[in-house]
Design a protein around this motif. Structure first.
Motif, mmCIF file in Angstrom:
data_model
loop_
_atom_site.group_PDB
_atom_site.id
_atom_site.type_symbol
_atom_site.label_atom_id
_atom_site.label_comp_id
_atom_site.label_asym_id
_atom_site.label_seq_id
_atom_site.Cartn_x
_atom_site.Cartn_y
_atom_site.Cartn_z
ATOM 1 N N ARG A 157 0.949 -1.208 0.030
ATOM 2 C CA ARG A 157 0.098 -0.099 -0.069
ATOM 3 C C ARG A 157 0.815 1.272 0.113
ATOM 4 N NH1 ARG A 157 -4.133 -2.942 2.645
ATOM 5 N NH2 ARG A 157 -2.946 -2.981 4.723
ATOM 6 N N LYS A 158 1.861 1.384 0.677
ATOM 7 C CA LYS A 158 2.782 2.146 0.793
ATOM 8 C C LYS A 158 3.572 2.604 -0.522
ATOM 9 C CE LYS A 158 7.219 3.089 2.722
ATOM 10 N NZ LYS A 158 8.309 2.854 3.862
ATOM 11 N N ILE A 159 3.895 1.487 -1.058
ATOM 12 C CA ILE A 159 4.554 1.629 -2.266
ATOM 13 C C ILE A 159 3.639 2.286 -3.413
ATOM 14 C CG2 ILE A 159 5.681 0.185 -4.511
ATOM 15 C CD1 ILE A 159 6.632 -1.700 -2.037
ATOM 16 N N ASN A 160 2.534 1.854 -3.329
ATOM 17 C CA ASN A 160 1.477 2.372 -4.230
ATOM 18 C C ASN A 160 1.504 3.843 -4.043
ATOM 19 O OD1 ASN A 160 -0.417 0.429 -6.289
ATOM 20 N ND2 ASN A 160 0.545 -0.821 -4.434
ATOM 21 N N LYS A 161 1.069 4.163 -2.695
ATOM 22 C CA LYS A 161 1.116 5.564 -2.345
ATOM 23 C C LYS A 161 2.260 6.471 -2.965
ATOM 24 C CE LYS A 161 -0.287 8.495 1.499
ATOM 25 N NZ LYS A 161 -0.303 8.653 2.811
ATOM 26 N N ILE A 162 3.342 6.060 -2.508
ATOM 27 C CA ILE A 162 4.641 6.774 -2.671
ATOM 28 C C ILE A 162 5.179 6.828 -4.162
ATOM 29 C CG2 ILE A 162 7.087 7.179 -1.918
ATOM 30 C CD1 ILE A 162 6.089 6.480 0.969
ATOM 31 N N PHE A 163 5.437 5.773 -4.783
ATOM 32 C CA PHE A 163 6.207 5.422 -5.786
ATOM 33 C C PHE A 163 5.407 5.738 -7.321
ATOM 34 C CE2 PHE A 163 8.940 3.623 -2.573
ATOM 35 C CZ PHE A 163 10.077 4.131 -2.972
ATOM 36 N N ASN A 164 6.014 6.279 -7.980
ATOM 37 C CA ASN A 164 5.227 6.580 -9.367
ATOM 38 C C ASN A 164 5.444 5.326 -10.131
ATOM 39 O OD1 ASN A 164 3.948 7.941 -11.307
ATOM 40 N ND2 ASN A 164 5.684 8.323 -12.463
ATOM 41 N N GLU A 165 6.493 4.574 -10.105
ATOM 42 C CA GLU A 165 6.671 3.602 -11.010
ATOM 43 C C GLU A 165 7.615 2.604 -10.163
ATOM 44 O OE1 GLU A 165 8.582 4.826 -14.507
ATOM 45 O OE2 GLU A 165 6.486 5.114 -15.561
ATOM 46 N N ILE A 166 7.510 1.049 -10.452
ATOM 47 C CA ILE A 166 8.430 0.290 -10.044
ATOM 48 C C ILE A 166 9.105 -0.335 -11.083
ATOM 49 C CG2 ILE A 166 7.065 -0.130 -7.772
ATOM 50 C CD1 ILE A 166 6.370 -3.011 -9.070
ATOM 51 N N ILE A 167 10.625 -0.973 -10.775
ATOM 52 C CA ILE A 167 11.545 -1.557 -11.625
ATOM 53 C C ILE A 167 11.429 -3.147 -11.089
ATOM 54 C CG2 ILE A 167 13.580 -2.077 -12.773
ATOM 55 C CD1 ILE A 167 14.190 0.922 -12.723
ATOM 56 N N LEU A 168 10.942 -4.094 -11.756
ATOM 57 C CA LEU A 168 11.048 -5.321 -11.246
ATOM 58 C C LEU A 168 12.267 -5.881 -11.992
ATOM 59 C CD1 LEU A 168 7.496 -7.136 -11.337
ATOM 60 C CD2 LEU A 168 8.733 -6.559 -9.353
#
Lengths: 235, 196
Positions: A157-168
């Protein structure tokens, strides 16, 4: 908006371009100036310049990244690797980059993340999530702990709120052409259209990623190593 | 424009690669009659505060009115409007009639979009040198979470993306780009040669 094909350029603490295999073995490729010039000439969509750190470190990221400011490239740049509040004060005086990628701050770096969001905007925040899949469970690397750990619902949830994108980043496939493990996409809780994949990327993976509606791919080594161009990888 | 915030270095590389000379201006006394570039990669509140404190806000407005070329990039474009919602609300330079607002749904806009510009289709009050190239076809890089909404007027030339975001706006000697021409590779360099 277009699907992006970018490149990751790993950087040593003494500012040499590195090649990494399987998230483990590294060798020096050459000067970072040359590497950045090549990628700029190839017109990759973006360059992620990352200093790979493992475990606790006294590394001062602003000392390394400040050396890149005079390299004249006209391609969007992301930087990452051990960036702390004190580095931000130096780097944001004249940012040659548009975005910053974080790893250990995903787990415990609220202050630095909030500062970037405030000064650069949320569009500047990317989470770098090297992963392995163990028994159908996604484990994500935490560079400060130097180990792969599971991600709780709260943290997603925090990642969704803070980050615009993720690199997997598929740690097991990094530095190879054995193919990205697309099963990881079923194990994340993040919008797919804001997800970039990296590690073991093949031409077929690029086509698949486009079809799936991912934000893009980041090719870790072989744009540099195989002299591939972005136009080439679409063929 | 150098108020200690913004991506000057990237802009200088862009200018140098296009064979143009530049220098940083950090106080009113340093201004000359050349084109003024307002950079991006910063936040509106802090940037406008520094402009106000140095008196450069009034100087830019004065020079814009005397037909000096002003080029705003990303944040630099947004602060050309009357007001920005960033940082709790900021009064801006008001050189373009409109407002800067957050993208709907707490979204951001990142990536490359096609770019087409044919100067023969632009209203003729825009200050583009006649001898320059007439058409550009390429792609440009966007990275932002606020958008510029401008009021229509007959002396304003704008271009919107398919999602409605204002890509660029020209009004006489004022040039605003929401994208980053300095990070748009060959298209960015062509664009610079066209407008300067």
């Amino acid at each position: 908006m277009s699907f992006r094909v970018g490149s990751t350029l790993l950087l040593s603490k003494d500012c040499f371009a590195l090649q990494s295999y399987n998230f483990n073995t590294k060798r020096i490729l050459g000067s970072v100036e040359n590497a950045l010039h090549f990628l700029d000439e190839y017109e990759v969509d973006e360059i992620h310049v990352i200093v790979p750190l493992k475990g606790k470190s006294n590394f001062i990221s602003s000392e390394v990244f400040s050396k890149l400011i005079n390299i004249p490239i006209s391609t969007p740049v992301t930087i990452g690797g051990g960036i702390q509040l004190k580095d931000l004060k130096i780097l944001l005086k004249d940012p040659f980059f548009e975005r910053i990628v974080f790893n250990s701050a995903i787990f415990d770096g609220d202050e630095v993340l909030n500062t970037v969001a405030l000064l650069m905007g949320r569009q500047a925040l990317i989470a770098c999530m090297p992963f392995i899949i163990d028994n159908h469970k996604l484990l994500v690397y935490n560079s400060r702990l130097n180990k792969f750990i599971s991600i709780s619902q709260d943290l997603w949830r925090k990642i969704n709120k803070i980050f615009n994108e993720i690199i997997l980043l598929d740690a097991n496939a990094e530095g190879t052409k054995r193919g990205f493990n697309f099963n990881a996409l079923d194990l994340i809780q993040f919008p797919i259209d804001r997800t970039l994949i990296s590690g073991g990327i093949t031409n077929q993976d690029i086509l698949n990623a486009r079809k799936l509606g991912l934000a893009g791919v980041t090719i870790d080594n072989w744009v540099l190593h195989s002299e591939s161009s972005v136009k080439g990888v679409y063929k | 424009m150098d108020v200690g915030l913004g991506n000057f270095c990237s802009i200088e590389h862009w200018l140098n690669k296009s064979g143009l000379l530049s220098r940083r201006v950090s106080k009113v006394a340093d201004f000359s009659d050349d084109a003024i570039i307002i950079p991006g990669v910063a936040s509106a509140g802090e940037f406008m505060q520094r402009l106000n404190q140095s008196g450069m806000d009034k100087e830019i407005i004065k020079r814009a009115k005397s037909r000096q070329k002003i080029i705003g990039i990303c944040l630099g474009f947004q602060i050309l409007t009357n007001f920005s919602d960033e940082d709790g609300g900021v009064k801006c330079l008001g050189l373009l009639n409109g407002q800067t607002k957050y993208l709907r749904g707490a979204k951001t806009n990142n990536g490359w979009y096609p770019f087409n510009l044919d100067t023969r289709k632009i209203i003729n009050n825009v200050h583009i040198p006649l001898h320059n190239k007439k058409k550009i076809k390429g792609r440009v890089f966007f990275n932002h979470e606020l958008r510029v909404d401008l009021e229509n007027s007959k002396d304003l030339h704008t271009s919107n993306l398919s999602n409605g975001i204002t890509s660029f706006a020209f009004k006489e000697n004022i040039f605003g780009f929401q994208f980053h021409p300095e990070k748009s590779q060959s298209t960015g360099r062509e664009l610079l040669r066209l407008i300067i």
